[in-house]
Design a protein around this motif. Sequence first.
Motif, PDB file in Angstrom:
ATOM      1  N   MET A 294      -4.886 -21.030  69.905  1.00 23.72           N
ATOM      2  CA  MET A 294      -4.900 -20.000  70.331  1.00 23.72           C
ATOM      3  C   MET A 294      -5.024 -18.483  69.235  1.00 23.72           C
ATOM      4  N   THR A 295      -4.467 -18.123  69.027  1.00 26.17           N
ATOM      5  CA  THR A 295      -4.349 -16.927  68.360  1.00 26.17           C
ATOM      6  C   THR A 295      -5.467 -16.776  67.046  1.00 26.17           C
ATOM      7  N   MET A 296      -5.795 -17.890  66.919  1.00 28.57           N
ATOM      8  CA  MET A 296      -6.505 -17.655  65.482  1.00 28.57           C
ATOM      9  C   MET A 296      -8.294 -17.577  66.047  1.00 28.57           C
ATOM     10  N   ARG A 297      -8.108 -18.604  67.520  1.00 31.21           N
ATOM     11  CA  ARG A 297     -10.108 -17.892  68.297  1.00 31.21           C
ATOM     12  C   ARG A 297      -9.751 -16.798  68.785  1.00 31.21           C
TER      13      ARG A 297
ATOM     14  N   THR B 201      -4.353 -30.935  72.689  1.00 32.54           N
ATOM     15  CA  THR B 201      -3.931 -30.470  71.696  1.00 32.54           C
ATOM     16  C   THR B 201      -5.097 -29.669  70.533  1.00 32.54           C
ATOM     17  N   PRO B 202      -5.275 -28.109  70.577  1.00 40.22           N
ATOM     18  CA  PRO B 202      -6.244 -27.994  69.875  1.00 40.22           C
ATOM     19  C   PRO B 202      -6.306 -27.945  68.388  1.00 40.22           C
ATOM     20  N   SER B 203      -7.259 -28.154  67.803  1.00 38.78           N
ATOM     21  CA  SER B 203      -7.462 -28.430  66.124  1.00 38.78           C
ATOM     22  C   SER B 203      -7.080 -27.044  65.374  1.00 38.78           C
ATOM     23  N   VAL B 204      -6.360 -27.051  64.402  1.00 43.24           N
ATOM     24  CA  VAL B 204      -5.701 -26.048  64.092  1.00 43.24           C
ATOM     25  C   VAL B 204      -6.822 -26.041  62.596  1.00 43.24           C
ATOM     26  N   ALA B 205      -7.925 -26.851  62.336  1.00 41.07           N
ATOM     27  CA  ALA B 205      -8.620 -26.965  61.551  1.00 41.07           C
ATOM     28  C   ALA B 205     -10.033 -26.511  61.829  1.00 41.07           C
ATOM     29  N   ALA B 206     -10.177 -27.188  63.404  1.00 37.57           N
ATOM     30  CA  ALA B 206     -11.120 -26.423  63.533  1.00 37.57           C
ATOM     31  C   ALA B 206     -11.157 -24.777  64.160  1.00 37.57           C
ATOM     32  N   GLU B 207      -9.696 -24.455  64.267  1.00 35.85           N
ATOM     33  CA  GLU B 207     -10.282 -23.006  64.397  1.00 35.85           C
ATOM     34  C   GLU B 207     -10.369 -22.536  63.053  1.00 35.85           C
ATOM     35  N   ARG B 208      -9.979 -22.454  62.063  1.00 37.00           N
ATOM     36  CA  ARG B 208     -10.032 -22.025  61.162  1.00 37.00           C
ATOM     37  C   ARG B 208     -11.236 -22.505  60.451  1.00 37.00           C
ATOM     38  N   ALA B 209     -12.674 -23.010  60.491  1.00 30.37           N
ATOM     39  CA  ALA B 209     -13.907 -23.588  60.569  1.00 30.37           C
ATOM     40  C   ALA B 209     -14.635 -22.634  61.500  1.00 30.37           C
ATOM     41  N   ARG B 210     -13.696 -22.661  62.764  1.00 28.10           N
ATOM     42  CA  ARG B 210     -15.021 -21.368  63.713  1.00 28.10           C
ATOM     43  C   ARG B 210     -14.198 -20.520  63.303  1.00 28.10           C
TER      44      ARG B 210
ATOM     45  N   GLY C  83      -1.046 -23.938  56.407  1.00 31.57           N
ATOM     46  CA  GLY C  83      -2.686 -23.799  54.484  1.00 31.57           C
ATOM     47  C   GLY C  83      -2.330 -22.160  54.992  1.00 31.57           C
ATOM     48  N   ASP C  84      -3.736 -22.105  54.578  1.00 33.79           N
ATOM     49  CA  ASP C  84      -4.438 -20.482  54.835  1.00 33.79           C
ATOM     50  C   ASP C  84      -4.637 -20.059  55.920  1.00 33.79           C
ATOM     51  N   ALA C  85      -4.173 -20.957  57.250  1.00 37.99           N
ATOM     52  CA  ALA C  85      -4.254 -20.464  58.550  1.00 37.99           C
ATOM     53  C   ALA C  85      -3.550 -19.159  59.145  1.00 37.99           C
ATOM     54  N   THR C  86      -2.880 -18.576  59.202  1.00 38.18           N
ATOM     55  CA  THR C  86      -2.213 -17.944  59.949  1.00 38.18           C
ATOM     56  C   THR C  86      -2.077 -17.120  61.054  1.00 38.18           C
ATOM     57  N   ALA C  87      -0.749 -16.586  61.917  1.00 35.70           N
ATOM     58  CA  ALA C  87      -0.987 -15.491  62.693  1.00 35.70           C
ATOM     59  C   ALA C  87      -0.022 -14.605  62.958  1.00 35.70           C
ATOM     60  N   GLU C  88       0.254 -13.780  63.187  1.00 36.59           N
ATOM     61  CA  GLU C  88       1.111 -12.737  63.212  1.00 36.59           C
ATOM     62  C   GLU C  88       0.961 -12.532  65.158  1.00 36.59           C
ATOM     63  N   LEU C  89       2.457 -12.715  65.328  1.00 35.46           N
ATOM     64  CA  LEU C  89       3.334 -12.193  66.825  1.00 35.46           C
ATOM     65  C   LEU C  89       4.329 -11.306  66.898  1.00 35.46           C
ATOM     66  N   PRO C  90       4.180 -10.076  67.650  1.00 30.01           N
ATOM     67  CA  PRO C  90       5.444  -9.455  68.055  1.00 30.01           C
ATOM     68  C   PRO C  90       6.075 -10.728  68.671  1.00 30.01           C
ATOM     69  N   GLU C  91       7.652 -10.238  68.586  1.00 29.92           N
ATOM     70  CA  GLU C  91       8.698 -11.634  69.175  1.00 29.92           C
ATOM     71  C   GLU C  91       8.819 -12.154  70.381  1.00 29.92           C
ATOM     72  N   ASN C  92       8.197 -10.789  71.524  1.00 29.73           N
ATOM     73  CA  ASN C  92       8.519 -10.458  72.605  1.00 29.73           C
ATOM     74  C   ASN C  92       7.489 -12.276  73.483  1.00 29.73           C
ATOM     75  N   VAL C  93       5.920 -11.789  72.774  1.00 29.05           N
ATOM     76  CA  VAL C  93       4.945 -11.943  72.831  1.00 29.05           C
ATOM     77  C   VAL C  93       4.908 -13.736  72.453  1.00 29.05           C
ATOM     78  N   ASP C  94       6.248 -14.139  71.094  1.00 32.24           N
ATOM     79  CA  ASP C  94       5.458 -15.666  70.791  1.00 32.24           C
ATOM     80  C   ASP C  94       6.609 -16.070  71.848  1.00 32.24           C
ATOM     81  N   ALA C  95       7.960 -15.299  72.002  1.00 31.93           N
ATOM     82  CA  ALA C  95       8.742 -15.831  73.148  1.00 31.93           C
ATOM     83  C   ALA C  95       7.938 -16.080  74.667  1.00 31.93           C
ATOM     84  N   LYS C  96       7.167 -15.255  75.007  1.00 28.64           N
ATOM     85  CA  LYS C  96       6.469 -15.497  76.060  1.00 28.64           C
ATOM     86  C   LYS C  96       5.904 -17.101  76.581  1.00 28.64           C
ATOM     87  N   LEU C  97       4.799 -17.034  74.926  1.00 32.02           N
ATOM     88  CA  LEU C  97       4.140 -18.265  74.762  1.00 32.02           C
ATOM     89  C   LEU C  97       4.708 -19.086  75.126  1.00 32.02           C
TER      90      LEU C  97
END
Length: 409
Positions: A221-224, A75-84, A186-200
């Motif tokens: 993944m979206t933060m990356r 499982t990828p780490s949100v904290a690590a992606e925030r640092a990246r 936290g301060d890590a955020t991402a926005e996606l269209p609903e149909n893209v979220d459903a696909k994921l």
Amino acid sequence: MKRSAPRDVDDSGNKTPLTAADASLSKKAKKKLADAHFEERFAPPPDEPVWDETHHEEDFWAKVGCEESNNNHGTPSVAAERARRDGVARVRKNLSRLCGDRYPSMAFERWHLACDEGDPVFPRGGDECLKADLVASKHSAAEADDIVAEHAKAVAAARGRAAATASTARATTISRRDGTVRLSCGDATAELPENVDAKLRELARRAGTKTTDVDACILAMTMRYDALGGSGFQAALPGAAFRALRDRFGVNFECFASPLNAYYERYCSAHADVDAPFGSLGSFYDFSPRRGAFECNPPFAAAPLLRAARRCDALLAAAEARRDALAFAFVAPVWTDQPAWAAVDGSRFKRGAVRVPREDHAWRDARTARARRVPVDTAIFILATSAAEAAHPCDAAALGEVRAALLVP
């Protein structure tokens, strides 16, 4: 088998001319008018699906004739992606500062694409590409060498900080409003269209990702991809073109995609560590299909285009020797003076091509669910072994269907 001569289908569109009244408008007003015209002409239909939901039950690995890849990255780490994300921002800012008012267009993106080793976000290499861009932007060779060296130090520092980040587990929250899904931790955020979220979420289900991990996987993944950014990084062929390639040439796999923009359920991608929860098979360069038909749309930059062209040629040569049916629909910018163009256009496996003007087609942007302007004319080459050509002939009718799927009247 005697090989038929390759077919080339060309179409030379024209820009929509301004009227006499439009010609007197200011530059800003003309751009606004052009944007409105583009949206009106190229906006995808409201009911256009974001992907082909077809699920193939057959044994994929047996079908393509290669061993299953070990793509379990956890499982990828949100904290690590925030640092990246923060590290990429610092590296970009530092490179801009070093270049001053002579910053080469897309310098960071072009450097990143030219790298081929190490960390997926802070890789090593790419020095020659960056230096060439700097010299082309009127830096002296000595200045370019200094900038390249300082940039390498900044990348190494960012790599170290990201590696030292603790993988803390925090809850990811979700809100939905007006067709948009917002994920935050936290301060890590991402926005996606609903149909893209459903696909994921469906891709994650098919990949066997734990339901409790999916929210964090989507956010990381979206933060990356947001961190790396770049104009057109999530742009892809329109759905109609993918359907035409599937129906005419049996294509149902993408060699260069991401969970965000993949049209088929099977695909390779550049960031397996965050993409694997959504079914990515990893890098195209670690994937060795013996059979099948694949869409190959590398990043539009000289180094990755040439590398992809050579990889396709090597796979096709091996398949031809085995008499296997292997084919690639290779998407490329019309840069006729580039080595990649010569490699694909002159390939002994070229069975035909379509070439369309930039004014008459648009790319699909999965992040915004909108059409995106194409900065260059686009070509699609059909590269196939003799057995693949026999199974799916690259005739005028097939090429015409692909061209029609790309062109907008």
